[in-house]
Every structure is written in C-alpha cells, then in structure tokens.
Design an enzyme around this catalytic site. Structure first.
Site, PDB file in Angstrom:
ATOM      1  N   LEU A 418       0.822  -1.213   0.000  1.00 32.34           N
ATOM      2  CA  LEU A 418       0.000   0.000   0.000  1.00 32.34           C
ATOM      3  C   LEU A 418       0.854   1.260   0.000  1.00 32.34           C
ATOM      4  CD1 LEU A 418      -2.667  -1.056   2.658  1.00 32.34           C
ATOM      5  CD2 LEU A 418      -2.971  -0.975   0.180  1.00 32.34           C
ATOM      6  N   GLY A 419       2.023   1.200   0.599  1.00 27.05           N
ATOM      7  CA  GLY A 419       2.894   2.379   0.658  1.00 27.05           C
ATOM      8  C   GLY A 419       4.183   2.046   1.387  1.00 27.05           C
ATOM      9  N   GLN A 420       5.170   2.926   1.219  1.00 27.87           N
ATOM     10  CA  GLN A 420       6.468   2.742   1.845  1.00 27.87           C
ATOM     11  C   GLN A 420       6.921   4.056   2.451  1.00 27.87           C
ATOM     12  OE1 GLN A 420       8.533   1.252  -1.673  1.00 27.87           O
ATOM     13  NE2 GLN A 420       8.628  -0.777  -0.769  1.00 27.87           N
ATOM     14  N   GLY A 421       7.555   3.975   3.616  1.00 29.89           N
ATOM     15  CA  GLY A 421       8.052   5.169   4.292  1.00 29.89           C
ATOM     16  C   GLY A 421       9.391   4.906   4.930  1.00 29.89           C
ATOM     17  N   GLY A 422       9.832   5.859   5.758  1.00 34.09           N
ATOM     18  CA  GLY A 422      11.144   5.745   6.364  1.00 34.09           C
ATOM     19  C   GLY A 422      11.251   4.606   7.359  1.00 34.09           C
ATOM     20  N   VAL A 426       3.999  -0.954   4.154  1.00 32.15           N
ATOM     21  CA  VAL A 426       2.648  -1.318   4.582  1.00 32.15           C
ATOM     22  C   VAL A 426       2.008  -2.184   3.508  1.00 32.15           C
ATOM     23  CG1 VAL A 426       0.394  -0.472   5.307  1.00 32.15           C
ATOM     24  CG2 VAL A 426       2.447   0.820   5.897  1.00 32.15           C
ATOM     25  N   ASP A 537       3.534  15.255  14.377  1.00 29.97           N
ATOM     26  CA  ASP A 537       3.751  15.226  12.911  1.00 29.97           C
ATOM     27  C   ASP A 537       2.407  15.322  12.183  1.00 29.97           C
ATOM     28  OD1 ASP A 537       5.201  15.220  10.595  1.00 29.97           O
ATOM     29  OD2 ASP A 537       5.492  13.058  10.514  1.00 29.97           O
TER      30      ASP A 537
END
Length: 732
Positions: A418-422, A426, A537
């Site tokens: 679904l997505g990628q972050g630091g 996911v 944040d």
C-alpha cells in the site's frame, strides 16, 4: 560397497550435467561480461544484443578493469539484476561551499527507468544545510535540514539524524528532479561544504562511516538504484508463441509505469522472474533452467531436513523429492523364528518413533529459541519495560501468529504493498475471519529505530477514537517486527487536496467536516485520552480517509505521551518542513500548541488547496503559513482561496475559518487556541454552513425570478452573524 560407489558416480554425473546446463544470461553470441559486471539481457553490449536503445551498454576498456556505461544516460553501471528488476548506477552529487547555492537537474524522463523509492534516500550533508528536491516545474517534493553539531567533540554520528546529515524518502515512480542547496538564514557556522544527493541507502549505511561533509568531500558520485520494466509488446515479440508466460519456469507480472512516455502502450509493462526451483534469465526463451537441488554433496536438502541417511534425494522439475529406501534388504532365513522378525519390526518402530519424537522436540525447541531471539531483537523487552513502568495504562492487544500474517499478505507479496516510508512498508492483508487490515513491516532491524516502533505500539494501544487509526495488534516474534492496523481504503487527504480528482472532488462541506474530525481527534489526544499525547507530525499526508471519507489521524511513530503535570517535552527537533512550529524549532520544546500550529497549516491547505512549501511562490511566501498570514494582513484573503471553496462556501464562513487558522498560526504559542476551542469553533462554522444551505434553498423557492446578486466584495472582512458570537466568546 558397490551401492555406495554407484551413488558417488551418479552424483558426479549430476554435477557435470548441471555445469553443462548452466543458464545463459546474455543473448547468444553477445558479450555477457564487462570488467567485474555481468550484463544480462534485456541489457546488452553491441548491435542486436539488447531489447531497445534504452538498454544499450558500452564497455569502456580504457579503465582497468573495464567499466560498463548506459549509452542512453551516460551513467556508469555497477550492477544489473533481472531477478529484482534493478540496475545500480553511479549518480552525480550536487555540492556547494560557503553562501553560494546551486541547482542540479537529474532527468530520465521518457526512459523505462525510475528511481527506486524502496532503496534510495535523498540526503543532505553539511552544517546548517537546507537540501531540497523539486520537480522540473518547480514544485517541492522533498527536503531536509541538517544542523551544526554544538558539542565539544564535533559531529561524528554514523547516522543521518539531523546533525550534519539528514535524509528523507522520495516519491514513487520518480524520473526527474532538481536538487538545490541553501544556507539556513540567521544561523552561525553556515560555512563549509554542503552536499545534496540521492544514494542507495544500504550502500550508504555500509560504507559511510562518519556522516558529515569531510567524509564525502572527495566523492563526485554515489550509487543509486534504478528500477526498470519492459514494454509488454516488446516482450511478447521475444517469445515464440506470443505468450507472456512462455514456459512453466517463468513468472511475469503486468503493471503500470507512471509518468513514462517511452512506450507505445503506456499502461502495460512487464517484469519477469524465474519461478522457485529455477534460475537464469527470464527474458530469454528457455532462459530459466531447473535447479538440481540434489547435485551438491555438501548441501543435500533431505539431509538438511534431518530425515537421516535412509532418505535419498531425487530431483524433479522445479523441485525435489526425498525417498525412503531403508537398509539393504536381506534374505530371510527359513529357520529364523517368526518372533524374531516381529521383535525386530517392533524395535525398529520404537526407534523410528523415538527419533521422530526427538526431532519434533528439537524442532519445537529451536522454534521457541528463534522466536525468543526475534522478540528480544525487535524490542519486546523494551515494550515489557514500558508496560511494567506504570507510566501508561495499556489494554491487552492481540499478538498475531507469524504464519497468520504471512498468509494474510500472500507472503508479503509486492502486489499487496500500500505504501512505503522511512520506518517500513505497509501491506494490504485479509485475516482468517475476513477482515481487511494493513500490516506494517519494518525494512531493517536497527537498534536505533526500535524505540520509535515500540513507542508507536504504546501510543496507539491507548487510543480509542473513531477518527484515529486503530491498532489491532502486533507480532514481534518474526525476523522484522510487524504492526496490524485497521485498513483505511481511500488514501490521504493530501491526494484529494493537491491532486485532481474529478470523480470525488472535495466540497466545502467535506473540508469543514474533515477539519472538525481532525480537530476532535487532536482534542482527544491532548485532553480526553488517559494520558495526554502529542502527535508531533500532523500533516495532510498523515490524515487518511475511510470508506465513508471520514478522517483518520495516522502515523504515531514520533508521538510522545506525557504525565498530567507536564506542559511540554524537550526533544531533538523532528517534524515535516512547512508544518513545523517555529517556536518549537527555536526552543526544542514541543507543547500541545505545536500540534495546533501544524493543524493550522492543514486548515490553510483546505482553504487554499496550496502546498505547505512551494518554490513557485515568491521567496517571502514559500512557506504557506507565511504566505497566508501576509495575505490576511494585506486584505487579500480571497485572492488565495480555492475556486471551489469560493463557489460553494459563503463569504462569512470562509472568513471565520480563515481567522481561526490565523490564530492557530500565531508565532506566540500562548496566544493560540487549544484544540478544544478549535473543534468547537469549527462545529459552529459547520452549523452556519448547514443554516446557509437551508436559507439559500428557502430564498430560491420564495424569490424565483429575482436578480442574482453580484460577486463578493473581496475587500470586506465581516464575520457571519451565526459564527460571530462563538468566535467572540472564544476570544474572550
């Protein structure tokens, strides 16, 4: 003895056969090696050795050893992987010294290459350095700040934590960007070399021992990972029967390459790999050959599975089988009593049963040790420490079994991302009870990143609010830690504000409702939760929309809970540029009013549909908060309000929300309203919106044929009579 000799001969024959059938990587008659780099098809050296000009490679033999270069981009090739679909290249560094600023354009538009979001990080190195990444049209897509080290020993951090070095993730499907470097104004020690560059994060962490300017001052390039795909029609032309999967050993996935103009059919691209049990080049006909798992005498899988020497390994297409052949059969003597045979059989059964029991006990014991090791490695002891400290009251959350989450995500299939972050990736998953969930999986197990991960579990476990993403459970007994959240299907608020969405545009009513829901969630975090929590944040990308387009506040990786008698927390400055409270930036003390400031920026986004940071605006107005305050002071509010908001909202309602946003953005935190006051004033605005709709419908029915009033007088700043008492009561 004869049988053992036969087995040795058979094994040697298998090894020689496997060597003779080693898979080809380049096209027949083409060079497959340049120096230390293997060049597999669809890349190639020389005419008719590559799929198209983008994949053409030249081998420069003036170097020792020779070096390969992509002819289309003139970049040096360090590695090509058909299995991962990547090519690692040397990419230039943007650097400047002193007060000079510079920009560096890096474009691969029109090519089948994109910068890998998962593998690369945008990095800034230097003292008081603002490194920014922008698109070619000038819009900002990322950036970070690195400050001077104020200690007496000098900066010597091996990680990019904001001191002399900073990092941030990049957008997906990125093909072109500029890098710019600026000094932070009104700061000391801004001299010295500064750098902005894209880099393969795994390489950077392994090779850069000290993350500061002096450690990289002699480097002109850094390794960068590019992902690549092949146009589907070109791939079909390589296959004799025009089929995507041209033999049972190859697995190909079709997909979409966004922002690419190099393909005749821009929505159909192919990435292939050899199936499990095969190896080779999936882009060549018959390029994937069966792996003979039984050929290596030091690595026979039947022995590795502890089946014992009475099992023999037999290779099959794409797999292997373990066959029980037992001890050599002996001729039975006619004179031996039947009881001896029965006793021997029972004894053998007892031995086998005992061996099986010991195997199961040993395997279970190893699994227990392995899970305990992962539990400790993934911060389980830290979680127990926080829970036993008594500082937080956390209800018991579900501990998921690793196998259940593997099955739910199809073994963490890339198609489920679904997505990628630091902090991780996911995945979308479905539990055995049919529930759709989001599973967050850390990319690396880094001791420095365990505390934010455990902190997120502790924070989210305390929360129970319809506008806060719910944590369903976790799993710490796997190689990397996992969190399981409720699934929120409709993306982020940022996408609906800043990206064109004709199917579901954000109306004025929806903007007001979403603002109320987010304000209510923050009021709950600050006041109604068992322990006050500062999010730290708040931004439109951390606000998700569910199936009914209700707001859900997410991403608590940097959040902090405080005791009731505390008024602030003192931390290293963290947050997102454009949403960061200036008062927090100066003092490093984060209060509940710092969340109010960030919410004020989101409120201005909803009013104007403009991004928090934009280099298309004047230098004084690059920050949306500053741009908005100046427009209010110069009585130009309606010059920057979104067209749809102007059309659907009444003038008085917009002025009321704008005045509230202005109060949230006050540079003095003490003068800002609390989130409770913000939520109540927004609810008053929503009632005014509904009342205006009723009044408007009544006027349309009762005064049909009357002349329509003219456009608003944008110079006026009067306040709606429905909202004014609420605003005035809160200001008092």
């Amino acid at each position: 003895m004869v049988l053992q000799l036969f087995e040795v001969v058979l094994l040697l024959w298998k090894i020689s056969t496997a060597l003779a059938q080693s898979p080809a990587l380049a096209k027949s008659g083409c060079q497959s090696q340049c120096g230390n780099v293997t060049i597999p098809y669809p890349f190639g050296i020389g005419a008719n050795c590559y799929v198209d000009e983008w994949f053409s490679i030249s081998c420069n033999e003036t170097f020792n050893p020779p070096k390969p270069f992509l002819n289309s981009t003139k970049l040096e090739v360090l590695e090509v992987s058909t299995e991962l679909g990547i090519v690692r290249v040397n990419f230039p560094v943007n650097s400047t010294c002193g007060d000079r600023s510079s920009a560096n354009v890096m474009s691969m538009e029109g090519s089948p290459f994109v910068f890998s979001q998962a593998d690369n990080r945008f990095t800034g190195v230097g003292c008081n350095n603002l490194a920014l990444m922008t698109l070619l049209n000038g819009s900002t897509i990322g950036g970070c700040l690195s400050f001077c080290f104020s200690g007496s020993t000098g900066g010597s951090s091996t990680t990019c934590n904001g001191i002399d070095c900073c990092q941030t993730t990049i957008p997906s499907d990125l093909q072109a960007f500029n890098t710019t470097i600026e000094n932070i104004e009104a700061r000391e020690n801004s001299e010295g070399c500064k750098y902005a560059f894209l880099v393969d994060q795994q390489w950077f962490e392994s090779n850069v021992r000290v993350a500061k300017a002096s450690a990289i001052q002699n480097r002109d390039n850094f390794p960068v990972v590019l992902e690549w795909r092949i146009d589907r029609w070109k791939y079909d032309s390589l296959v004799t029967n025009k089929s995507i999967s041209f033999n049972n050993s190859t697995l190909c996935e079709s997909g979409v390459l966004i922002n690419s103009t190099s393909f005749s059919n821009q929505t159909s691209v192919v990435r292939c790999s050899c199936k499990r049990g095969y190896e080779g080049n999936p882009y060549l006909p018959e390029g994937c050959l069966d792996i003979d798992e039984c050929a290596d005498p030091k690595n026979i899988p039947c022995l590795q599975e502890n089946l014992g020497p009475t099992f023999t390994c037999k290779n099959t297409e794409g797999s292997y089988e373990c066959h029980f052949y037992g001890p050599p059969e002996k001729k039975k003597s006619a004179v031996k009593p039947v009881l001896i045979g029965i006793g021997a059989s029972l004894g053998l059964l007892l031995v086998l049963a005992g061996a099986w029991w010991l195997y199961k006990v040993g395997k279970e014991r190893n699994n227990v040790k392995r899970r305990a090791k992962f539990f400790k490695q993934n911060g389980g002891l830290l979680l127990q420490e926080q829970l036993s400290s008594g500082e937080v009251n956390v209800e018991k959350i579900k501990l998921f079994d690793p196998k259940e989450l593997e099955k739910a995500t199809d073994h963490f299939n890339v198609n489920r991302i679904l997505g990628q972050g630091g902090q991780g990736t996911v995945y979308k998953g479905m539990l055995t009870d049919g529930r759709i969930v989001a599973v967050k999986r850390s990319k690396v197990v880094d001791e420095g990143k365990l505390r934010p991960f455990i902190n997120e579990i502790v924070i989210l476990s305390q929360l129970n609010h319809r506008n806060v993403v719910k944590l369903l459970g976790c799993c710490l007994e796997t190689e990397v830690p996992l969190l399981v959240y409720e699934f929120v299907p409709n993306g982020t608020l940022f996408e609906y504000i800043h990206e064109d969405n004709e199917e579901f545009p954000l109306t004025w009513d929806m903007r007001v409702r979403i603002a109320i829901e987010v304000a209510g969630a923050l009021f709950y975090l600050h006041s109604a939760a068992s322990i006050p929590i500062y999010h730290r944040d708040i931004k439109s990308t951390n606000i998700l929309l569910d199936d009914k387009y209700r707001a859900k506040v997410a991403d608590f990786g940097t959040s902090r809970s405080i005791s009731i008698d505390q008024t602030h927390v003192t931390t290293i400055v963290q947050g997102t540029f454009g949403y960061l409270d200036p008062e927090y930036f100066q003092s490093s003390q984060f209060t509940e009013k710092s969340d109010v400031y960030s919410f004020g920026v989101v409120l201005v986004e909803l009013l104007t549909s403009q991004k928090p940071i934009s280099f298309t605006r004047s230098e004084q107005g690059r920050s949306l908060a500053t741009y908005f305050i100046l427009s209010m002071e110069e009585n130009r509010l309606f010059d920057i309000v979104d067209v749809r908001v102007m059309k659907e909202g009444s003038k008085d309602q917009i002025v009321a929300v704008a005045n509230l946003a202005k109060r949230c953005l006050d540079l003095n935190g003490k003068r800002r309203p609390t989130m409770k006051e913000v939520a109540m004033e927004l609810e008053g605005t929503q009632k005014a919106v509904k009342a205006s709709h009723v009044e408007q419908n009544h006027e349309e029915i009762g005064y049909v044929g009357n002349e329509v009033t003219g456009p608003w007088d944008v110079a006026s700043t009067s306040t709606s009579t429905d909202v004014l008492p609420l605003l005035s009561s809160k200001s008092r």
